[in-house]
Design an enzyme around this catalytic site. Structure first.
Site, short mmCIF file in Angstrom:
data_model
loop_
_atom_site.label_atom_id
_atom_site.label_comp_id
_atom_site.label_asym_id
_atom_site.label_seq_id
_atom_site.Cartn_x
_atom_site.Cartn_y
_atom_site.Cartn_z
N LYS A 1 -9.25 -4.01 -4.54
CA LYS A 1 -8.40 -4.74 -3.61
C LYS A 1 -6.99 -4.74 -4.19
CE LYS A 1 -7.06 -7.87 -0.49
NZ LYS A 1 -6.86 -7.48 0.92
N CYS B 1 1.61 -3.65 3.10
CA CYS B 1 0.72 -4.72 3.61
C CYS B 1 1.28 -5.26 4.92
CB CYS B 1 0.58 -5.85 2.60
SG CYS B 1 -0.47 -7.16 3.27
N LYS C 1 0.75 3.86 -0.88
CA LYS C 1 0.05 3.56 0.37
C LYS C 1 1.08 3.31 1.45
CE LYS C 1 -3.93 1.97 2.49
NZ LYS C 1 -4.95 1.04 2.03
C1 DHB Z 1 -4.32 -6.96 3.91
C2 DHB Z 1 -3.56 -6.06 3.21
C3 DHB Z 1 -3.47 -4.77 3.65
O1 DHB Z 1 -2.74 -3.85 3.01
C4 DHB Z 1 -4.17 -4.40 4.79
O2 DHB Z 1 -4.11 -3.14 5.22
C5 DHB Z 1 -4.90 -5.30 5.48
C6 DHB Z 1 -4.97 -6.59 5.03
C7 DHB Z 1 -4.38 -8.36 3.52
O3 DHB Z 1 -4.99 -8.72 2.49
O4 DHB Z 1 -3.84 -9.17 4.25
#
Ligand code: DHB
Length: 317
Positions: free
Chosen positions: A41, A133, A166
């Site tokens: 994660k 994100c 990413k």
């Molecule tokens: C989250 C982070 C990400 O990069 C994603 O693609 C989806 C969710 C998150 O933890 O909010």
């Protein structure tokens, strides 16, 4: 692939950062499966509980998953401590790193640098920098080429392991993609992972006539079946652009892979390695083996010896 990374990811299939990859037990479960590498994660400097629940919704008709998790994770020190156990499975371990407001007052550049160094020292084989994100209040770093440069310089000066950036889906703003891609080339970045979830999507619960998830007025990132065509175009755009620039960029294809056929399409579009996110959530660890075997059978039936023979070979009509 080995030439670019210095190690193999075999089979060329991994979990995607995010789904059930934030605790020790969950990472061990992934490491035990048939993945060619394990991805954590996205970790931040400080531990985070993430956004209020409900924050994840599986869509009807297996369309995909909508989430606004808010980067719940144990904080980078916990992942650094797990690294030797994860490496015990004999496959590469990829540390995914993100930034968020932190109680130590560190800037994003300082956070990326410090986390990258700690994870590399503890044995991570590759760093995936999550610059995209969709669920934080700020604009993703990957939408701003100058910020991408600053983050990458902070990391590249401190570590020597390969880096994957990413990326978000750039959809109809290819000029931002190209400006970011030029920075990656300039700084010698080895890989990209494309794409992150499709941002700002929503679902409505008809029973309650409410948003399906609570954070951010119901807006979240979409993954799973529904995003496959978006991901294929993003992978293809990357493959084409880096090739045009004569740059050997390794591509992790992410988005919408549920069946072996989807993985094959990612490879044809230009992905060297594929990552499975939502389908791992819904199908569990067997999904990696099922897709890897299905890809192998397809290759055999079409007289190809391995995945690398089909990477980027989709033809125009
Ligand atoms: C989250 C982070 C990400 O990069 C994603 O693609 C989806 C969710 C998150 O933890 O909010």
């Amino acid at each position: 692939m080995a030439r670019r990374l210095g190690f193999e990811i075999e089979p060329p299939i991994t979990n995607a950062s995010g789904p059930e990859s934030e605790t020790y037990e969950r990472l061990i479960r992934i490491a035990r499966s048939s993945v060619g590498a394990v991805i954590t994660k996205s970790m931040t400097h400080c531990p985070r509980t993430g956004n209020p629940e409900p924050r994840l919704k599986h869509l009807d008709r297996d369309l995909g998953s909508l989430n606004s998790m808010g980067l719940p994770n144990l904080g980078y020190r916990a992942y650094a401590e797990m690294m030797s156990d994860l490496k015990g499975f004999g496959k590469p371990v990829i540390a995914s790193i993100a930034t968020a407001p932190c109680s130590h007052g560190l800037s994003p550049v300082e956070q990326y640098g410090e986390i990258a160094e700690a994870l590399t020292e503890s044995g991570a084989d590759l760093l995936e920098l999550n610059l995209s994100c969709p669920n934080l209040e700020a604009i993703p770093i990957a939408m701003d080429p100058q910020s991408v440069r600053e983050m990458l310089e902070a990391v590249k000066t401190r570590v020597t392991v390969p880096i994957s950036v990413k990326l978000p889906p750039y959809n109809n703003v290819p000029w931002i993609f190209e400006a970011v891609a030029d920075v990656l080339i300039d700084l010698g970045v080895e890989c990209v992972s494309t794409m992150n979830s499709e941002p700002n999507t929503m679902e409505i619960d008809l029973e309650t006539m409410t948003q399906a998830i609570r954070p951010r007025q119901g807006y979240g990132g979409l993954g799973g079946r529904a995003v496959l065509p978006i991901a294929l175009a993003e992978v293809h755009r990357c493959y084409t652009y880096f090739r045009q620039q004569d740059y050997d960029m390794l591509i992790f294809g992410v988005g919408g892979i549920t069946e072996p056929e989807d993985a094959i399409k990612h490879h044809l579009a230009g992905a060297d390695i594929v990552q499975i996110g939502t389908a791992y959530l819904t199908q569990g660890p067997e999904v990696f083996e099922r897709i890897a075997v299905g890809v192998e059978r397809w290759l055999e039936a079409h007289d190809f010896r391995n995945v690398s023979e089909i990477v980027g070979t989709v033809r125009d009509l």
